[in-house]
Write a protein that holds these residues in place. Structure first.
Motif, PDB file in Angstrom:
ATOM      1  N   VAL A 273       0.376  -1.314   0.047  1.00  0.00           N
ATOM      2  CA  VAL A 273       0.019   0.074   0.189  1.00  0.00           C
ATOM      3  C   VAL A 273       0.796   0.870  -0.056  1.00  0.00           C
ATOM      4  N   PHE A 274       1.739   1.182   0.929  1.00  0.00           N
ATOM      5  CA  PHE A 274       2.425   2.313   0.855  1.00  0.00           C
ATOM      6  C   PHE A 274       4.053   2.235  -0.121  1.00  0.00           C
ATOM      7  N   GLN A 275       3.981   2.072  -1.062  1.00  0.00           N
ATOM      8  CA  GLN A 275       5.101   1.732  -2.008  1.00  0.00           C
ATOM      9  C   GLN A 275       5.230   2.928  -2.904  1.00  0.00           C
ATOM     10  N   GLY A 276       5.574   4.064  -2.718  1.00  0.00           N
ATOM     11  CA  GLY A 276       5.999   5.538  -3.447  1.00  0.00           C
ATOM     12  C   GLY A 276       5.814   6.524  -2.143  1.00  0.00           C
ATOM     13  N   VAL A 277       5.551   5.925  -1.755  1.00  0.00           N
ATOM     14  CA  VAL A 277       4.669   6.951  -0.694  1.00  0.00           C
ATOM     15  C   VAL A 277       5.739   8.239  -0.779  1.00  0.00           C
ATOM     16  N   SER A 278       6.724   8.131  -0.170  1.00  0.00           N
ATOM     17  CA  SER A 278       7.757   8.866  -0.033  1.00  0.00           C
ATOM     18  C   SER A 278       7.932  10.237  -1.546  1.00  0.00           C
ATOM     19  N   SER A 279       7.381   9.613  -1.953  1.00  0.00           N
ATOM     20  CA  SER A 279       7.918  10.920  -3.495  1.00  0.00           C
ATOM     21  C   SER A 279       6.859  11.625  -3.401  1.00  0.00           C
ATOM     22  N   LEU A 280       5.447  11.980  -3.122  1.00  0.00           N
ATOM     23  CA  LEU A 280       4.255  12.031  -2.662  1.00  0.00           C
ATOM     24  C   LEU A 280       4.917  13.723  -1.898  1.00  0.00           C
ATOM     25  N   ASP A 281       3.863  14.211  -2.193  1.00  0.00           N
ATOM     26  CA  ASP A 281       4.119  15.214  -1.774  1.00  0.00           C
ATOM     27  C   ASP A 281       2.504  15.822  -0.461  1.00  0.00           C
ATOM     28  N   GLU A 282       2.460  16.654   0.180  1.00  0.00           N
ATOM     29  CA  GLU A 282       1.850  16.988   1.481  1.00  0.00           C
ATOM     30  C   GLU A 282       0.016  17.284   0.354  1.00  0.00           C
ATOM     31  N   GLU A 283       0.641  17.563  -0.424  1.00  0.00           N
ATOM     32  CA  GLU A 283      -1.273  17.751  -1.309  1.00  0.00           C
ATOM     33  C   GLU A 283      -2.036  16.659  -1.941  1.00  0.00           C
ATOM     34  N   GLU A 284      -1.081  15.348  -2.523  1.00  0.00           N
ATOM     35  CA  GLU A 284      -0.912  14.633  -3.298  1.00  0.00           C
ATOM     36  C   GLU A 284      -1.510  13.212  -1.543  1.00  0.00           C
ATOM     37  N   MET A 285      -1.004  13.708  -0.702  1.00  0.00           N
ATOM     38  CA  MET A 285      -1.275  12.716   0.417  1.00  0.00           C
ATOM     39  C   MET A 285      -2.665  13.026   0.730  1.00  0.00           C
ATOM     40  N   GLN A 286      -2.680  14.076   1.762  1.00  0.00           N
ATOM     41  CA  GLN A 286      -4.215  13.930   1.453  1.00  0.00           C
ATOM     42  C   GLN A 286      -5.320  13.888   1.036  1.00  0.00           C
ATOM     43  N   HIS A 287      -5.044  14.264  -0.263  1.00  0.00           N
ATOM     44  CA  HIS A 287      -6.329  13.652  -1.987  1.00  0.00           C
ATOM     45  C   HIS A 287      -6.259  11.747  -1.732  1.00  0.00           C
ATOM     46  N   ILE A 288      -5.264  11.067  -1.577  1.00  0.00           N
ATOM     47  CA  ILE A 288      -5.112  10.024  -1.232  1.00  0.00           C
ATOM     48  C   ILE A 288      -5.653   9.499   0.071  1.00  0.00           C
ATOM     49  N   GLN A 289      -5.751  10.223   1.385  1.00  0.00           N
ATOM     50  CA  GLN A 289      -6.110  10.086   2.404  1.00  0.00           C
ATOM     51  C   GLN A 289      -7.973  10.453   2.161  1.00  0.00           C
ATOM     52  N   SER A 290      -8.412  11.332   1.695  1.00  0.00           N
ATOM     53  CA  SER A 290     -10.225  11.355   1.326  1.00  0.00           C
ATOM     54  C   SER A 290     -10.521  10.863   0.668  1.00  0.00           C
ATOM     55  N   GLN A 291      -9.777   9.810  -0.459  1.00  0.00           N
ATOM     56  CA  GLN A 291     -10.149   8.609  -0.994  1.00  0.00           C
ATOM     57  C   GLN A 291     -10.410   7.721  -0.262  1.00  0.00           C
ATOM     58  N   ILE A 292      -9.772   7.758   0.891  1.00  0.00           N
ATOM     59  CA  ILE A 292      -9.646   6.397   1.599  1.00  0.00           C
ATOM     60  C   ILE A 292     -11.001   6.454   2.611  1.00  0.00           C
ATOM     61  N   ASP A 293     -10.792   7.858   3.031  1.00  0.00           N
ATOM     62  CA  ASP A 293     -11.995   7.684   3.878  1.00  0.00           C
ATOM     63  C   ASP A 293     -13.419   8.204   3.225  1.00  0.00           C
ATOM     64  N   PHE A 294     -13.169   8.260   2.222  1.00  0.00           N
ATOM     65  CA  PHE A 294     -14.395   8.269   1.333  1.00  0.00           C
ATOM     66  C   PHE A 294     -14.834   6.446   1.217  1.00  0.00           C
ATOM     67  N   LEU A 295     -13.986   5.758   0.594  1.00  0.00           N
ATOM     68  CA  LEU A 295     -13.965   4.349   0.859  1.00  0.00           C
ATOM     69  C   LEU A 295     -14.685   3.598   1.870  1.00  0.00           C
ATOM     70  N   ASN A 296     -14.239   4.035   3.140  1.00  0.00           N
ATOM     71  CA  ASN A 296     -14.152   3.653   4.735  1.00  0.00           C
ATOM     72  C   ASN A 296     -15.955   4.157   4.144  1.00  0.00           C
ATOM     73  N   LYS A 297     -15.657   5.403   4.413  1.00  0.00           N
ATOM     74  CA  LYS A 297     -17.551   5.504   5.136  1.00  0.00           C
ATOM     75  C   LYS A 297     -18.481   5.327   4.097  1.00  0.00           C
ATOM     76  N   LYS A 298     -18.337   5.493   2.578  1.00  0.00           N
ATOM     77  CA  LYS A 298     -18.765   4.399   1.851  1.00  0.00           C
ATOM     78  C   LYS A 298     -19.843   2.772   2.320  1.00  0.00           C
ATOM     79  N   ARG A 299     -18.468   2.172   2.737  1.00  0.00           N
ATOM     80  CA  ARG A 299     -18.550   1.580   3.046  1.00  0.00           C
ATOM     81  C   ARG A 299     -19.555   0.820   4.923  1.00  0.00           C
ATOM     82  N   LYS A 300     -19.415   1.692   5.763  1.00  0.00           N
ATOM     83  CA  LYS A 300     -19.965   1.619   7.177  1.00  0.00           C
ATOM     84  C   LYS A 300     -21.522   1.875   6.566  1.00  0.00           C
ATOM     85  N   VAL A 301     -22.107   2.346   5.830  1.00  0.00           N
ATOM     86  CA  VAL A 301     -23.438   2.690   5.326  1.00  0.00           C
ATOM     87  C   VAL A 301     -24.163   1.782   4.168  1.00  0.00           C
ATOM     88  N   ASP A 302     -23.252   0.804   3.736  1.00  0.00           N
ATOM     89  CA  ASP A 302     -23.441   0.393   2.753  1.00  0.00           C
ATOM     90  C   ASP A 302     -24.543  -0.879   3.800  1.00  0.00           C
TER      91      ASP A 302
END
Length: 109
Positions: A80-109
């Motif tokens: 999951v974390f391969q290559g994460v060190s090459s991402l900047d802060e904005e890119e990491m925040q974007h990915i985290q928001s996608q993870i949060d979205f998917l986890n929230k979606k699972r809790k609703v379904d």
């Protein structure tokens, strides 16, 4: 001297900090840190976390050196974390928001 102690001393020196300055910033006494760096006593996970933050270094390799984690403990996360060190802060925040979205979606379904 232990490998962990060497790593911590090297990181402290690269940060340009004295033992006393580390104490002032972390609360880890200079005598305790000196003993940790020389491999005379173990470093607690909490102390490692404070030192990693202060030295701006990654915590997981320190936990591995200290024996708190093994490679087997983190194998499932490595993919999951391969290559994460090459991402900047904005890119990491974007990915985290996608993870949060998917986890929230699972809790609703």
């Amino acid at each position: 001297m232990s490998e962990l102690g060497n790593r911590l001393k090297e990181s402290r020196n690269k940060s340009g900090l004295s033992l006393k300055e580390v104490y002032e910033k972390t609360g880890i006494t200079d005598s305790r840190l000196s003993k940790i760096e020389r491999g005379q006593i173990d470093c607690t996970p909490d102390d490692l976390k404070r030192l990693a933050h202060l030295y701006n270094i990654q915590i997981i390799p320190l936990y591995e050196l200290a024996g708190y984690l093994t490679k087997e403990d983190i194998v499932e996360y490595q993919f999951v974390f391969q290559g994460v060190s090459s991402l900047d802060e904005e890119e990491m925040q974007h990915i985290q928001s996608q993870i949060d979205f998917l986890n929230k979606k699972r809790k609703v379904d």
